[in-house]
Write an enzyme that holds these catalytic residues in place. Structure first.
Site, PDB file in Angstrom:
ATOM      1  N   LEU A 122       0.862  -1.175   0.000  1.00 40.86           N
ATOM      2  CA  LEU A 122       0.000   0.000   0.000  1.00 40.86           C
ATOM      3  C   LEU A 122       0.900   1.227   0.000  1.00 40.86           C
ATOM      4  O   LEU A 122       1.777   1.360   0.859  1.00 40.86           O
ATOM      5  CB  LEU A 122      -0.921   0.004   1.232  1.00 40.86           C
ATOM      6  CG  LEU A 122      -2.010   1.088   1.271  1.00 40.86           C
ATOM      7  CD1 LEU A 122      -3.196   0.628   2.120  1.00 40.86           C
ATOM      8  CD2 LEU A 122      -1.505   2.440   1.790  1.00 40.86           C
ATOM      9  N   ILE A 123       0.679   2.114  -0.957  1.00 39.98           N
ATOM     10  CA  ILE A 123       1.516   3.298  -1.133  1.00 39.98           C
ATOM     11  C   ILE A 123       0.639   4.540  -1.037  1.00 39.98           C
ATOM     12  O   ILE A 123      -0.398   4.630  -1.702  1.00 39.98           O
ATOM     13  CB  ILE A 123       2.228   3.277  -2.500  1.00 39.98           C
ATOM     14  CG1 ILE A 123       2.981   1.956  -2.703  1.00 39.98           C
ATOM     15  CG2 ILE A 123       3.178   4.460  -2.634  1.00 39.98           C
ATOM     16  CD1 ILE A 123       3.387   1.699  -4.141  1.00 39.98           C
TER      17      ILE A 123
ATOM     18  N   GLY B  27      -0.012   8.729  -1.482  1.00 33.62           N
ATOM     19  CA  GLY B  27       0.435   9.820  -2.348  1.00 33.62           C
ATOM     20  C   GLY B  27       0.799   9.383  -3.748  1.00 33.62           C
ATOM     21  O   GLY B  27       1.869   9.741  -4.260  1.00 33.62           O
ATOM     22  N   CYS B  28      -0.093   8.655  -4.410  1.00 31.04           N
ATOM     23  CA  CYS B  28       0.235   8.071  -5.724  1.00 31.04           C
ATOM     24  C   CYS B  28      -0.288   8.853  -6.918  1.00 31.04           C
ATOM     25  O   CYS B  28      -0.220   8.355  -8.044  1.00 31.04           O
ATOM     26  CB  CYS B  28      -0.312   6.643  -5.794  1.00 31.04           C
ATOM     27  SG  CYS B  28       0.572   5.472  -4.753  1.00 31.04           S
ATOM     28  N   SER B  29      -0.786  10.055  -6.713  1.00 34.98           N
ATOM     29  CA  SER B  29      -1.345  10.787  -7.850  1.00 34.98           C
ATOM     30  C   SER B  29      -0.272  11.289  -8.806  1.00 34.98           C
ATOM     31  O   SER B  29      -0.539  11.537  -9.984  1.00 34.98           O
ATOM     32  CB  SER B  29      -2.192  11.964  -7.359  1.00 34.98           C
ATOM     33  OG  SER B  29      -1.407  12.867  -6.599  1.00 34.98           O
ATOM     34  N   SER B  30       0.962  11.439  -8.302  1.00 33.42           N
ATOM     35  CA  SER B  30       2.053  11.920  -9.154  1.00 33.42           C
ATOM     36  C   SER B  30       3.390  11.612  -8.487  1.00 33.42           C
ATOM     37  O   SER B  30       3.442  11.070  -7.380  1.00 33.42           O
ATOM     38  CB  SER B  30       1.929  13.438  -9.380  1.00 33.42           C
ATOM     39  OG  SER B  30       2.073  14.135  -8.146  1.00 33.42           O
TER      40      SER B  30
ATOM     41  N   GLY C 132       5.334   8.621  -5.557  1.00 34.92           N
ATOM     42  CA  GLY C 132       4.335   7.596  -5.255  1.00 34.92           C
ATOM     43  C   GLY C 132       3.831   6.904  -6.497  1.00 34.92           C
ATOM     44  O   GLY C 132       3.697   5.677  -6.533  1.00 34.92           O
TER      45      GLY C 132
ATOM     46  N   SER D 124      13.490  12.944   3.323  1.00 33.83           N
ATOM     47  CA  SER D 124      14.194  13.857   2.428  1.00 33.83           C
ATOM     48  C   SER D 124      15.620  14.034   2.916  1.00 33.83           C
ATOM     49  O   SER D 124      15.902  13.881   4.108  1.00 33.83           O
ATOM     50  CB  SER D 124      13.488  15.221   2.414  1.00 33.83           C
ATOM     51  OG  SER D 124      14.281  16.204   1.778  1.00 33.83           O
TER      52      SER D 124
ATOM     53  N   TYR E  79       9.377  22.591   6.762  1.00 29.13           N
ATOM     54  CA  TYR E  79       9.393  21.319   6.027  1.00 29.13           C
ATOM     55  C   TYR E  79      10.465  20.384   6.591  1.00 29.13           C
ATOM     56  O   TYR E  79      10.213  19.200   6.838  1.00 29.13           O
ATOM     57  CB  TYR E  79       9.655  21.595   4.544  1.00 29.13           C
ATOM     58  CG  TYR E  79       9.834  20.370   3.690  1.00 29.13           C
ATOM     59  CD1 TYR E  79       8.739  19.634   3.254  1.00 29.13           C
ATOM     60  CD2 TYR E  79      11.111  19.942   3.313  1.00 29.13           C
ATOM     61  CE1 TYR E  79       8.899  18.499   2.459  1.00 29.13           C
ATOM     62  CE2 TYR E  79      11.288  18.819   2.527  1.00 29.13           C
ATOM     63  CZ  TYR E  79      10.181  18.102   2.106  1.00 29.13           C
ATOM     64  OH  TYR E  79      10.362  16.979   1.324  1.00 29.13           O
TER      65      TYR E  79
END
Length: 247
Positions: free
Chosen positions: A5-6, A8-11, A14, A127, A140
């Site tokens: 399961l991942i 944030g896969c819209s772009s 992800g 990050s 951030y």
């Protein structure tokens, strides 16, 4: 067949990670706040689910709909660039809600099944700002640094149950939608007094010879998931690897 399961896969990272694991024969649960069926190929091994990691009800519904999973990749995140002095605390809290508390909440939602089976893996995507300080991303960086400490502690806590927790640390990824997705949020965050410095920072980023791509991150997540060793940190991208070696 294993299931991942991942978030944030819209772009970006992800989406590419979902594509990579699907290509390797895995069953993929690709989640995003607003489901987009057309960004991934139709497949019996791939499902797109709605998920907002800042909403407990959304998390519960997605985890229930996904069923048993073997791996959780906490990738969903928000970017923020600007002078901290000018950043409203409401915006800082928004960043933490997704980047920090959202990751924690997702981990908490899947850990009962992992612990019961004495198997499972959580991969937290952070990050390289946690490896080398960068100006104008203080909030951030704080949100990602918190996840680094969280992951390090949680890995020790879950080891007796044979559940692993790992970090993937991407470098600077100009090909992502980091700026575009946060454009509205970042308006007004570079006051006139900071403008010359901000321009010099942007210029230096534009001159980088080594950067991170979505493919770099997807391949590094794959390495983290399939690595049977006890490695905790996995830098992703040429610039991230260089920073990690310096660290």
């Amino acid at each position: 067949m294993k299931t991942i399961l991942i978030t944030g896969c819209s772009s970006g990272y992800g989406l590419e990670t979902a594509r990579h694991f699907h290509a390797q024969g895995w069953k993929v649960i690709a989640t995003m706040r607003t489901p987009q069926e057309d960004v991934l190929p139709p497949s019996e091994r791939l499902r797109v689910l709605a998920l907002d990691v800042t909403q407990p009800a959304s998390i519960a519904a997605a985890v229930e709909a996904a069923g048993p999973i073997d791996v959780l990749v906490n990738n969903a995140g928000l970017g923020l660039f600007g002078a901290f002095e000018a950043t409203p605390m409401a915006t800082v809290r928004e960043i933490f809600e997704t980047n920090t508390f959202g990751m924690m909440a997702m981990a908490q939602a899947v850990l009962p099944q992992f612990r019961a089976r004495k198997a499972g893996l959580v991969v937290n995507v952070t990050s390289t700002v946690t490896l080398a300080p960068m100006p104008l991303v203080a909030a951030y960086t704080a949100s990602k640094t918190a996840i680094t400490g969280f992951t390090e502690s949680l890995a020790l806590e879950l080891a007796p149950f044979n559940v692993q927790v790992k970090l993937v640390e991407p470098g600077y990824g100009p090909g992502t939608r980091f700026t575009a997705n946060g454009a509205e949020r970042m308006q007004g965050l570079v006051p006139e007094a900071y403008a010359p410095f901000a321009h010099s920072v942007f210029a230096s980023l534009g001159n980088l010879s080594a950067v991170t791509t979505a493919t770099d991150v997807a391949e590094t997540v794959w390495r983290a998931v399939t690595d049977a060793g006890g490695t905790l940190r996995y830098p992703a991208g040429a610039d991230a690897i260089a920073l990690s070696q310096q660290k």
